[in-house]
Write a protein that holds these residues in place. Structure first.
Motif, PDB file in Angstrom:
ATOM      1  N   ALA A 144      42.815  41.818  56.533  1.00 30.55           N
ATOM      2  CA  ALA A 144      41.709  42.668  56.096  1.00 30.55           C
ATOM      3  C   ALA A 144      41.819  42.809  54.578  1.00 30.55           C
ATOM      4  O   ALA A 144      42.781  43.372  54.074  1.00 30.55           O
ATOM      5  N   LEU A 145      40.844  42.278  53.862  1.00 34.33           N
ATOM      6  CA  LEU A 145      40.898  42.242  52.411  1.00 34.33           C
ATOM      7  C   LEU A 145      39.751  43.041  51.808  1.00 34.33           C
ATOM      8  O   LEU A 145      38.604  42.887  52.221  1.00 34.33           O
ATOM      9  N   ALA A 146      40.088  43.889  50.851  1.00 35.22           N
ATOM     10  CA  ALA A 146      39.083  44.565  50.035  1.00 35.22           C
ATOM     11  C   ALA A 146      39.250  43.968  48.638  1.00 35.22           C
ATOM     12  O   ALA A 146      40.124  44.372  47.871  1.00 35.22           O
ATOM     13  N   THR A 147      38.416  42.966  48.338  1.00 28.32           N
ATOM     14  CA  THR A 147      38.547  42.208  47.097  1.00 28.32           C
ATOM     15  C   THR A 147      37.709  42.856  45.996  1.00 28.32           C
ATOM     16  O   THR A 147      36.497  43.008  46.146  1.00 28.32           O
ATOM     17  N   HIS A 148      38.402  43.227  44.909  1.00 30.84           N
ATOM     18  CA  HIS A 148      37.760  43.897  43.774  1.00 30.84           C
ATOM     19  C   HIS A 148      37.392  42.869  42.711  1.00 30.84           C
ATOM     20  O   HIS A 148      38.138  41.916  42.477  1.00 30.84           O
ATOM     21  N   PRO A 149      36.261  43.051  42.016  1.00 30.91           N
ATOM     22  CA  PRO A 149      35.795  42.081  41.027  1.00 30.91           C
ATOM     23  C   PRO A 149      36.529  42.214  39.694  1.00 30.91           C
ATOM     24  O   PRO A 149      35.970  42.634  38.688  1.00 30.91           O
ATOM     25  N   VAL A 150      37.817  41.856  39.721  1.00 32.73           N
ATOM     26  CA  VAL A 150      38.632  41.893  38.515  1.00 32.73           C
ATOM     27  C   VAL A 150      39.669  40.775  38.601  1.00 32.73           C
ATOM     28  O   VAL A 150      40.138  40.443  39.695  1.00 32.73           O
TER      29      VAL A 150
END
Length: 193
Positions: A144-150
């Motif tokens: 389960a990945l919560a990918t942040h735009p950084v």
């Protein structure tokens, strides 16, 4: 039926859960939607497995997270659930762990294998080293990945080096405020090679 083991964390677009120097400032405070998604993940877990570093981070805040000024209803529920959920901490350097927690100092992979073989609901696993060992042993059932735009250029990777390919099936994708993309993948058993 064996328990499901789920590895989930916030990470950067270039794949790191912490930037160099164990810096997690890149993630900022989560949106209400992201926090609720993590709360839902935690509520579904019957047991939480932690490596020492993540345990120290979580146990430094969540035992009293519901008593913090301005705590939201979701934060209050998260703190109560965190205290109530059985936890297993894998470490050879700490000698006690409170809040419904059992300490394991021996072979983490053997203990995770034993826990997975038992009956019960899903288990969440967190901490780069611990999850990496479980990943290499083929024990992770869902990511389960919560990918942040950084992009941070280095640090602690979400994924570890593997000996074999792991084929996955996409089971959820959703975009949240701030450009965070949630994805969940299940391990495709029998398709490794």
């Amino acid at each position: 039926m064996a328990r499901k083991l789920i590895f989930g964390m916030n990470l950067t677009l270039d794949g790191y859960i912490a930037a160099t120097g164990v810096d997690i400032g890149w993630s900022g405070p989560p949106s209400e939607e992201l926090f609720q998604w993590w709360l839902d993940q935690e509520l579904a877990n019957e047991v939480s497995l932690y490596g020492r570093k993540l345990w120290e981070t979580m146990s430094s805040y969540w035992p009293t997270g519901d008593q913090q000024p301005g705590a939201t209803p979701a934060e209050i529920e998260f703190a109560r659930n965190w205290r109530d959920t059985p936890k297993v901490v894998f470490s050879s350097t700490i000698d006690k762990a409170g809040w419904n927690t059992r300490l394991v100092t021996g072979d983490a992979v053997a203990e995770i294998t034993r826990l997975k073989a038992g009956d019960g609901g899903p288990m969440g696993i967190g901490g780069a080293a611990l999850a990496g060992a479980a990943m290499r042993a083929g024990l992770i059932d869902e990511y389960a990945l919560a990918t942040h735009p950084v992009l941070v250029g280095g640090g602690t990777p979400f994924f570890t080096a593997l000996d074999n390919w792991v084929n996955l099936n996409l089971v959820e994708t959703r975009t949240l405020p701030g450009g965070v993309v949630l994805t969940r993948y299940e391990t495709r058993r029998g398709g490794q090679g």
